[in-house]
Write a protein that holds these residues in place. Structure first.
Motif, short mmCIF file in Angstrom:
data_model
loop_
_atom_site.label_atom_id
_atom_site.label_comp_id
_atom_site.label_asym_id
_atom_site.label_seq_id
_atom_site.Cartn_x
_atom_site.Cartn_y
_atom_site.Cartn_z
N LYS A 142 -3.13 41.26 2.62
CA LYS A 142 -4.10 40.33 3.19
C LYS A 142 -4.70 40.96 4.44
O LYS A 142 -3.97 41.38 5.33
CB LYS A 142 -3.43 39.00 3.55
CG LYS A 142 -2.73 38.31 2.38
CD LYS A 142 -3.73 37.83 1.34
CE LYS A 142 -3.03 37.05 0.25
NZ LYS A 142 -3.99 36.54 -0.77
N TYR A 144 -7.68 41.24 7.72
CA TYR A 144 -8.57 40.55 8.64
C TYR A 144 -9.56 41.58 9.18
O TYR A 144 -9.24 42.77 9.28
CB TYR A 144 -7.80 39.85 9.76
CG TYR A 144 -6.88 40.74 10.56
CD1 TYR A 144 -7.28 41.27 11.79
CD2 TYR A 144 -5.60 41.04 10.11
CE1 TYR A 144 -6.44 42.08 12.53
CE2 TYR A 144 -4.74 41.85 10.84
CZ TYR A 144 -5.16 42.37 12.05
OH TYR A 144 -4.32 43.17 12.77
N ASP A 192 -7.06 33.45 13.18
CA ASP A 192 -7.61 32.62 12.10
C ASP A 192 -7.11 33.09 10.74
O ASP A 192 -6.76 32.28 9.88
CB ASP A 192 -9.14 32.65 12.13
CG ASP A 192 -9.71 31.88 13.31
OD1 ASP A 192 -8.97 31.04 13.89
OD2 ASP A 192 -10.89 32.11 13.65
N GLY A 193 -7.08 34.41 10.56
CA GLY A 193 -6.61 34.94 9.28
C GLY A 193 -5.16 34.61 9.03
O GLY A 193 -4.77 34.25 7.91
N SER A 251 -3.41 32.05 10.23
CA SER A 251 -3.21 30.62 10.01
C SER A 251 -3.56 30.21 8.58
O SER A 251 -2.98 29.25 8.05
CB SER A 251 -4.02 29.80 11.02
OG SER A 251 -5.40 30.02 10.84
N THR A 252 -4.48 30.93 7.93
CA THR A 252 -4.85 30.58 6.56
C THR A 252 -3.80 31.02 5.54
O THR A 252 -3.83 30.56 4.39
CB THR A 252 -6.20 31.22 6.17
OG1 THR A 252 -6.07 32.65 6.18
CG2 THR A 252 -7.30 30.79 7.13
N LEU A 253 -2.87 31.88 5.94
CA LEU A 253 -1.87 32.38 4.99
C LEU A 253 -0.75 31.38 4.72
O LEU A 253 -0.02 31.52 3.75
CB LEU A 253 -1.25 33.68 5.51
CG LEU A 253 -2.18 34.88 5.63
CD1 LEU A 253 -1.41 36.09 6.15
CD2 LEU A 253 -2.83 35.19 4.29
N ARG A 254 -0.60 30.39 5.58
CA ARG A 254 0.46 29.39 5.45
C ARG A 254 1.82 30.06 5.29
O ARG A 254 2.57 29.79 4.35
CB ARG A 254 0.17 28.46 4.27
CG ARG A 254 -1.11 27.67 4.44
CD ARG A 254 -1.34 26.68 3.33
NE ARG A 254 -2.56 25.91 3.53
CZ ARG A 254 -3.00 24.95 2.71
NH1 ARG A 254 -2.29 24.66 1.62
NH2 ARG A 254 -4.11 24.29 2.97
#
Length: 293
Positions: free
Chosen positions: A85, A87, A95-96, A98-101
């Motif tokens: 993943k 960024y 932000d990147g 936080s989107t990975l959960r």
């Protein structure tokens, strides 16, 4: 300073540990958590891949390496079951992430020691995600501890060797050589769990509770003194946290499994061998379940 008796708190794998290590046929990968390992800069992402492999082998349901776009190619070329993943730049890190959960995050292996890396560490701590801090992350804290202490939380485990711990609490080293006292003092200072690596690894909590993971009785433990070994340990701990273990339990169990991998593989061990030894180690643990408490 009182010298605690390490023998009174020696860690043992229990039946409950084994039950939580096992996977069940009526559950799916998302039930076993998402472990995320933060990669270092281009050309320095091998440590993150080692940690990620440890997290995957110990049973995390999903594992991702989180890296700059500039590192995406080198990581993707070396990873298959582990996701990559990316960024776009340092400003996109928080932000990147936080989107990975993520269920648990590992940060530090070859992270870098610049201010951008320090900012990433602060960003992760501010999210309150269960976290394993290793290597460069610990050095960054020692360089500028107060901002980190302000956002430290109980679901953090740090994994220093002696040099890193000495930089964190130099005043305590001036007063005692007791490894348990040093680990407990660091845990109280940093307000998190501390795994103090060594022949006897100490896992200490801020309330003073501690366990000792001794290498005595484990053949070939000395072969763990090799580059990347600690990165794999951090990954194993992160994978266990992702699966739902408390950070202190994950640290003690991870250190024990790490030793068992050295025992299983034997002389000639290098870091890449440790995750590949885990299946046999876990199999042996499950087969001997009747002999644990």
């Amino acid at each position: 300073m009182t010298q605690p008796d390490e023998r009174e708190s020696e860690f043992r794998i229990t039946r409950d540990h084994l039950k939580r290590l096992m996977k069940s046929g009526d559950r799916h990968k998302y039930d076993y958590g998402h472990a995320v390992v933060v990669s270092g800069p281009p050309g320095q992402s091998g440590a993150a891949r080692l940690a990620a492999r440890g997290a995957l082998r110990v049973g995390a349901g999903l594992v991702s390496v989180f890296c700059l776009d500039a590192c995406k190619g080198e990581n993707a070329a070396r990873l298959d079951a582990i996701m990559v993943k990316a960024y776009p730049d340092d400003d996109g890190f928080a932000d990147g992430l936080s989107t990975l959960r993520a269920s648990a995050v590992c940060i530090g292996p070859n992270l870098g020691l610049d201010w951008e890396s320090h900012g990433k560490l602060l960003d992760i701590l501010s999210l309150g995600i269960p976290l394993c801090l290793d290597a460069d992350a610990i050095t960054l804290i020692a360089q500028d501890p107060e901002p980190i202490k302000a956002v430290m939380h109980p679901q953090v485990v740090m994994t220093p060797h002696e040099g890193e711990l000495r930089r964190l609490i130099p005043d305590v080293f001036a007063r005692t050589t007791c490894r348990v006292s040093l680990a407990v003092s660091a845990a109280q200072t940093m307000k998190c769990t501390v795994l103090f690596k060594g022949t006897d690894t100490i896992v200490a909590q801020p309330n003073g509770d501690h366990s000792v993971v001794s290498s005595q009785g484990f053949a070939h433990a000395a072969w763990l003194a090799t580059a990347g070994s600690g990165d794999v340990l951090s990954g194993i701990i992160t994978g266990l946290i992702a699966k739902g273990f408390d950070v202190s339990d994950a640290a003690s169990l991870g250190a024990n499994l790490h030793l068992r991998c050295a025992e299983k593989f034997g002389p000639g061990l290098i870091a890449e061998d440790l995750p590949e030894a885990l299946p046999a180690v876990l199999r042996q643990c499950f087969e001997t379940e009747d002999h644990v408490k």
